[in-house]
Design a protein around this motif. Structure first.
Motif, PDB file in Angstrom:
ATOM      1  N   LEU A 351      37.111  24.774  -2.720  1.00 45.31           N
ATOM      2  CA  LEU A 351      35.694  24.139  -2.482  1.00 45.31           C
ATOM      3  C   LEU A 351      35.365  24.065  -1.001  1.00 45.31           C
ATOM      4  O   LEU A 351      34.087  24.238  -0.775  1.00 45.31           O
ATOM      5  CB  LEU A 351      36.072  22.701  -2.903  1.00 45.31           C
ATOM      6  CG  LEU A 351      34.941  21.661  -3.167  1.00 45.31           C
ATOM      7  CD1 LEU A 351      33.989  22.263  -4.375  1.00 45.31           C
ATOM      8  CD2 LEU A 351      35.511  20.241  -3.453  1.00 45.31           C
ATOM      9  N   MET A 352      36.048  24.128  -0.104  1.00 41.24           N
ATOM     10  CA  MET A 352      35.615  24.114   1.108  1.00 41.24           C
ATOM     11  C   MET A 352      35.347  25.552   1.651  1.00 41.24           C
ATOM     12  O   MET A 352      34.548  25.803   2.331  1.00 41.24           O
ATOM     13  CB  MET A 352      37.043  23.870   1.925  1.00 41.24           C
ATOM     14  CG  MET A 352      37.530  22.450   2.179  1.00 41.24           C
ATOM     15  SD  MET A 352      39.182  22.110   2.911  1.00 41.24           S
ATOM     16  CE  MET A 352      38.663  22.281   4.726  1.00 41.24           C
ATOM     17  N   ILE A 353      36.014  26.551   1.005  1.00 36.35           N
ATOM     18  CA  ILE A 353      35.488  27.856   1.137  1.00 36.35           C
ATOM     19  C   ILE A 353      33.945  28.047   0.513  1.00 36.35           C
ATOM     20  O   ILE A 353      33.394  28.704   1.158  1.00 36.35           O
ATOM     21  CB  ILE A 353      36.410  28.904   0.345  1.00 36.35           C
ATOM     22  CG1 ILE A 353      37.741  28.954   1.258  1.00 36.35           C
ATOM     23  CG2 ILE A 353      35.898  30.251   0.394  1.00 36.35           C
ATOM     24  CD1 ILE A 353      37.799  29.278   2.590  1.00 36.35           C
ATOM     25  N   LEU A 363      22.511  28.942   5.107  1.00 32.32           N
ATOM     26  CA  LEU A 363      22.124  27.985   5.983  1.00 32.32           C
ATOM     27  C   LEU A 363      22.070  28.420   7.403  1.00 32.32           C
ATOM     28  O   LEU A 363      22.017  27.801   8.563  1.00 32.32           O
ATOM     29  CB  LEU A 363      23.262  26.615   6.136  1.00 32.32           C
ATOM     30  CG  LEU A 363      23.155  25.963   4.714  1.00 32.32           C
ATOM     31  CD1 LEU A 363      24.078  24.849   4.528  1.00 32.32           C
ATOM     32  CD2 LEU A 363      21.782  25.377   4.299  1.00 32.32           C
ATOM     33  N   ASN A 364      22.777  29.709   7.688  1.00 32.35           N
ATOM     34  CA  ASN A 364      22.365  30.317   9.069  1.00 32.35           C
ATOM     35  C   ASN A 364      23.299  29.667   9.917  1.00 32.35           C
ATOM     36  O   ASN A 364      22.899  29.347  11.129  1.00 32.35           O
ATOM     37  CB  ASN A 364      20.943  30.357   9.594  1.00 32.35           C
ATOM     38  CG  ASN A 364      20.998  31.480  10.697  1.00 32.35           C
ATOM     39  OD1 ASN A 364      21.662  32.366  10.739  1.00 32.35           O
ATOM     40  ND2 ASN A 364      19.810  31.341  11.430  1.00 32.35           N
ATOM     41  N   ASP A 365      24.326  28.986   9.522  1.00 32.09           N
ATOM     42  CA  ASP A 365      25.312  28.315  10.271  1.00 32.09           C
ATOM     43  C   ASP A 365      26.767  28.968  10.412  1.00 32.09           C
ATOM     44  O   ASP A 365      27.830  28.778   9.698  1.00 32.09           O
ATOM     45  CB  ASP A 365      25.619  26.868   9.883  1.00 32.09           C
ATOM     46  CG  ASP A 365      26.686  25.993  10.492  1.00 32.09           C
ATOM     47  OD1 ASP A 365      26.908  26.664  11.936  1.00 32.09           O
ATOM     48  OD2 ASP A 365      26.816  24.959  10.227  1.00 32.09           O
ATOM     49  N   ARG A 366      26.736  30.108  10.938  1.00 30.37           N
ATOM     50  CA  ARG A 366      27.911  31.130  11.042  1.00 30.37           C
ATOM     51  C   ARG A 366      29.394  30.177  11.589  1.00 30.37           C
ATOM     52  O   ARG A 366      30.354  30.664  11.408  1.00 30.37           O
ATOM     53  CB  ARG A 366      27.664  32.393  11.630  1.00 30.37           C
ATOM     54  CG  ARG A 366      26.930  33.278  10.453  1.00 30.37           C
ATOM     55  CD  ARG A 366      26.698  34.669  11.177  1.00 30.37           C
ATOM     56  NE  ARG A 366      25.838  34.913  12.206  1.00 30.37           N
ATOM     57  CZ  ARG A 366      24.671  35.013  12.043  1.00 30.37           C
ATOM     58  NH1 ARG A 366      23.946  35.001  10.884  1.00 30.37           N
ATOM     59  NH2 ARG A 366      23.710  35.063  13.085  1.00 30.37           N
ATOM     60  N   ALA A 367      28.799  29.586  12.962  1.00 30.08           N
ATOM     61  CA  ALA A 367      29.827  28.913  13.670  1.00 30.08           C
ATOM     62  C   ALA A 367      30.442  27.915  12.653  1.00 30.08           C
ATOM     63  O   ALA A 367      31.733  27.993  12.824  1.00 30.08           O
ATOM     64  CB  ALA A 367      29.262  28.335  14.984  1.00 30.08           C
ATOM     65  N   GLY A 368      29.664  27.168  12.045  1.00 29.62           N
ATOM     66  CA  GLY A 368      30.221  26.057  11.218  1.00 29.62           C
ATOM     67  C   GLY A 368      30.961  26.803  10.032  1.00 29.62           C
ATOM     68  O   GLY A 368      32.133  26.206   9.519  1.00 29.62           O
ATOM     69  N   ALA A 369      30.680  28.033   9.382  1.00 35.87           N
ATOM     70  CA  ALA A 369      31.275  28.691   8.457  1.00 35.87           C
ATOM     71  C   ALA A 369      32.765  29.051   8.956  1.00 35.87           C
ATOM     72  O   ALA A 369      33.625  28.970   8.439  1.00 35.87           O
ATOM     73  CB  ALA A 369      30.563  29.827   7.892  1.00 35.87           C
ATOM     74  N   MET A 370      32.721  29.839  10.214  1.00 38.81           N
ATOM     75  CA  MET A 370      33.685  30.245  10.760  1.00 38.81           C
ATOM     76  C   MET A 370      35.164  29.018  10.806  1.00 38.81           C
ATOM     77  O   MET A 370      36.201  29.323  10.675  1.00 38.81           O
ATOM     78  CB  MET A 370      33.840  31.030  12.074  1.00 38.81           C
ATOM     79  CG  MET A 370      32.891  32.138  11.973  1.00 38.81           C
ATOM     80  SD  MET A 370      32.573  32.917  13.594  1.00 38.81           S
ATOM     81  CE  MET A 370      31.314  34.110  13.074  1.00 38.81           C
ATOM     82  N   LEU A 372      35.107  26.267   9.343  1.00 41.22           N
ATOM     83  CA  LEU A 372      35.728  26.005   8.119  1.00 41.22           C
ATOM     84  C   LEU A 372      36.827  26.912   7.512  1.00 41.22           C
ATOM     85  O   LEU A 372      37.814  26.486   6.973  1.00 41.22           O
ATOM     86  CB  LEU A 372      34.649  25.890   6.966  1.00 41.22           C
ATOM     87  CG  LEU A 372      34.051  24.342   6.674  1.00 41.22           C
ATOM     88  CD1 LEU A 372      32.919  24.567   5.621  1.00 41.22           C
ATOM     89  CD2 LEU A 372      35.273  23.490   6.051  1.00 41.22           C
ATOM     90  N   PHE A 373      36.526  28.207   7.670  1.00 35.85           N
ATOM     91  CA  PHE A 373      37.377  29.243   7.101  1.00 35.85           C
ATOM     92  C   PHE A 373      38.844  29.263   7.911  1.00 35.85           C
ATOM     93  O   PHE A 373      39.957  29.048   7.501  1.00 35.85           O
ATOM     94  CB  PHE A 373      37.068  30.646   7.402  1.00 35.85           C
ATOM     95  CG  PHE A 373      36.251  31.060   6.341  1.00 35.85           C
ATOM     96  CD1 PHE A 373      36.621  31.604   5.310  1.00 35.85           C
ATOM     97  CD2 PHE A 373      34.644  31.362   6.318  1.00 35.85           C
ATOM     98  CE1 PHE A 373      36.041  32.259   4.096  1.00 35.85           C
ATOM     99  CE2 PHE A 373      33.769  31.970   5.303  1.00 35.85           C
ATOM    100  CZ  PHE A 373      34.751  32.204   3.963  1.00 35.85           C
ATOM    101  N   GLU A 374      38.666  28.826   9.198  1.00 36.90           N
ATOM    102  CA  GLU A 374      39.772  28.744   9.949  1.00 36.90           C
ATOM    103  C   GLU A 374      40.713  27.237   9.929  1.00 36.90           C
ATOM    104  O   GLU A 374      41.874  27.286   9.698  1.00 36.90           O
ATOM    105  CB  GLU A 374      39.475  28.593  11.506  1.00 36.90           C
ATOM    106  CG  GLU A 374      39.027  30.095  11.914  1.00 36.90           C
ATOM    107  CD  GLU A 374      38.575  30.254  13.239  1.00 36.90           C
ATOM    108  OE1 GLU A 374      38.200  28.928  13.823  1.00 36.90           O
ATOM    109  OE2 GLU A 374      38.203  31.056  14.027  1.00 36.90           O
TER     110      GLU A 374
END
Length: 622
Positions: A351-353, A363-370, A372-374
């Motif tokens: 779900l988090m992924i 959403l063009n939020d790569r920092a937020g995506a990274m 969450l992945f970490e």
């Protein structure tokens, strides 16, 4: 002395074999003439065979031959002789009645038919079926019905109700009302016939068309449900009808009613939700999940339903060609609410992924995506292989942002940890692509050539295709300008910068009009059109690949992709089947033939695999 005994045994065995095989020769010749329609010659052999051995089979073949030749006197003599042998077996009375009918003697025919039915004996179930089949053979459906009805009275047991046979006869007569009624009577007395009844109804009723037949079945099921409210069988049958008609909304209403009445705990709704997701019926899927959520947090399926609701919403919104910003924000909020309630655990990792992918790609939020992945990768107790798979996805997000070396570092970590595993092969393939994007073609090709031996056919195929692309387009002057431009366009496509990618492809086509990359450029244009949901345009690019480059390595890819495009997006099953069939016949050595065969057979209507969401749902297994 021993030699003499051996020789005698051999001669005896040969003689016995000859004696045994000789009669079959006449039988084979007779059968051959019969199949060819040469009844004059067939009769000569069958008369001889029947005189020697008056079996039911020889009688049947000889009788048919006499009828075909209109030798009614000989046929009559044959039947009467058979009746004497069999003590007036009803089957042969039917033959005699049919013979009289052919000679335009209906009264005599009627006498024989009635005599056959009246001659049934109490307790002989097999004789009832044999006589009914004899009538059915001559399309005497009403006589066959009379036979079964008399048989029911004689047998005096629901175990020998003949409802199935009676229903089939009504179907042959075109009497849908009585056919449906008889099938339902059968289910009332013997629920084990459920699958047989469903198969029969599917033969006689076209569920894709709403007409009097489907309505007759639906109304009869509703009547039975009212009459026997505690019998789940008819309610399950009604759900089955809705599924055949692809009316998932109707299936939801009935499933919800069953769940409430029998306190099933929502399992049936969870399975229906799975079917709805498969059919991209997001409205029904959401209703199913919401129903289970409303049963409360104590329900065994509560967490699965919460996750299912979010995933169904995600699939619906991200499946749009241009998702509205408001919908994307609502989806993000739904993710956040659900994750907050359920916590950051291995059970909620996917779900988090999903939220991370939403941030990265929509959403063009790569920092937020990274971040969450970490966070997910660091969850204690997370399965190591899942952790590695998420590292690969995190690497992709870095590629998305243009940081290809950070991506390469992550890919290398997974490659080292899972060197002999498919995960390691996938990591090496992605690392090779990073080098390809960066223009380091020789190193990329060296990695790709190793991957050609991967145990994963798809990885091996992708590696082979990219390796050939590189080797076919490396220039002698080492500048490789065309290939570098094409690699740049591929990177831009991966980053969803489609307009920029198309600009590069346009420039490439103008600067190198005769470059061998022509087919690859068309294929990339197809991928871009597909990503933008421009499906007719995408199909056009694939067809252009097949038209202009019929001997290229991408031919089997194009055929499979065209089939899937027409099946799944353009909803033209006929064209989809044509492309799958073309691949099977013209590219039989392709790694895609198993998938093409499976898809072709499913569209054709084969139903070998019963382990589908639909079957699990209909089986009613919690």
């Amino acid at each position: 002395m021993n030699m003499i005994r051996t020789l005698l045994l051999v001669l005896f065995a040969a003689g016995a074999t000859l004696a045994f095989t000789q009669p079959t020769t006449d039988e084979q010749i007779a059968a051959q003439y019969f199949q060819q329609g040469d009844h004059e010659k067939a009769v000569l052999y069958y008369e001889k065979l029947h005189r020697k051995q008056p079996t039911p089979y020889y009688y049947e073949q000889l009788f048919k031959s006499y009828i075909a030749l209109k030798r009614y006197d000989d046929a009559t003599k044959l039947v009467k002789d058979q009746l004497r042998r069999t003590d007036d077996d009803g089957r042969y009375l039917v033959d005699l009645g049919h013979l009289y009918k052919l000679q335009d003697e209906p009264d005599k025919s009627l006498v024989q038919y009635e005599k056959a039915v009246k001659g049934l004996k109490e307790g002989d179930q097999n004789a009832v079926r044999q006589l009914a089949n004899a009538f059915t053979k001559y399309n005497e459906y009403d006589r066959a019905l009379d036979t079964y009805q008399r048989g029911q009275k004689l047998l005096k047991s629901d175990a020998f109700s003949f409802h199935y046979e009676i229903a089939n006869l009504y179907a042959m007569k075109g009497d849908m009302d009585r056919m449906v009624g008889s099938y339902m009577d059968l289910l009332s007395s013997n629920p084990s016939y459920l699958q047989s009844v469903q198969n029969a109804l599917a033969r006689y009723i076209d569920f894709t068309t709403a007409d009097v037949r489907t309505e007759t079945l639906r109304m009869e099921l509703l009547r039975r449900i009212q009459k026997e409210p505690q019998n789940t069988l008819f309610q399950e049958m009604l759900i089955w009808v809705y599924l055949q008609q692809n009316d998932l909304g109707g299936a939801f209403v009935q499933s919800k009613a069953m769940d409430k009445r029998f306190n099933e705990g929502g399992y049936r709704l969870m399975e229906l939700a799975e079917i709805a997701v498969t059919n991209k019926d997001w409205n029904t899927a959401t209703k199913c999940y919401q129903y289970v959520v409303d049963l409360g947090a104590g329900n065994a399926n509560y967490n699965l339903a919460r996750v299912g609701m979010v995933e169904a919403m995600d699939a619906r919104i991200t499946g749009m060609s241009d998702p509205p910003a408001a919908d994307l924000q609502t989806l993000q909020q739904q993710y956040n609410t659900t994750i907050t309630e359920m916590g950051n655990t291995p059970a909620t990792a996917e779900l988090m992924i999903g939220l991370a992918r939403l941030k990265a790609y929509y959403l063009n939020d790569r920092a937020g995506a990274m971040a969450l992945f970490e966070e997910v990768i660091g969850i204690p107790g997370l399965d190591p292989k899942k952790q590695a798979a998420y590292k690969l996805e995190l690497g992709d997000v870095h590629v998305l942002g243009g940081d290809i070396w950070e991506a390469s570092l992550l890919y290398s970590q997974v490659d080292l940890e899972y060197k002999q595993d498919i995960l390691g092969h996938e990591a090496r393939l992605r690392n090779a692509k990073v080098s390809y994007y960066a223009g380091d073609f020789l190193w990329a090709k060296a990695q790709l050539d190793v991957l050609k031996a991967s145990t994963s056919k798809l990885i091996a195929n992708d590696a082979m295709e990219l390796s050939l692309l590189i080797s076919d387009n490396l220039s002698a002057d080492s500048l490789n300008l065309a290939l570098k431009a094409f690699a740049q366009a591929e990177l831009l496509t991966f980053q969803h910068r489609y307009d920029d990618a198309l600009t590069v492809l346009d420039s490439l086509g103008a600067a190198f009009p005769l470059d061998p990359l022509g087919d690859d450029i068309l294929y990339m244009r197809y991928r871009i059109a597909f990503a933008r949901h421009l499906y007719p345009e995408a199909a056009g690019y694939l067809e252009k690949v097949l038209e202009l480059y019929p001997n290229d390595i991408l031919v089997d890819n194009a055929m499979l992709d065209l089939g899937k495009l027409y099946e799944l997006q353009l909803k033209d099953n006929a064209k989809a089947m044509a492309w799958y069939e073309k691949l099977l016949f013209e590219q039989s050595g392709s790694i895609f033939t198993p998938e093409a065969r499976q898809r072709f057979r499913r569209l054709r209507g084969d139903h070998d695999n019963l382990d589908t969401p639909e079957q699990k749902f209909l089986n009613g297994t919690p």
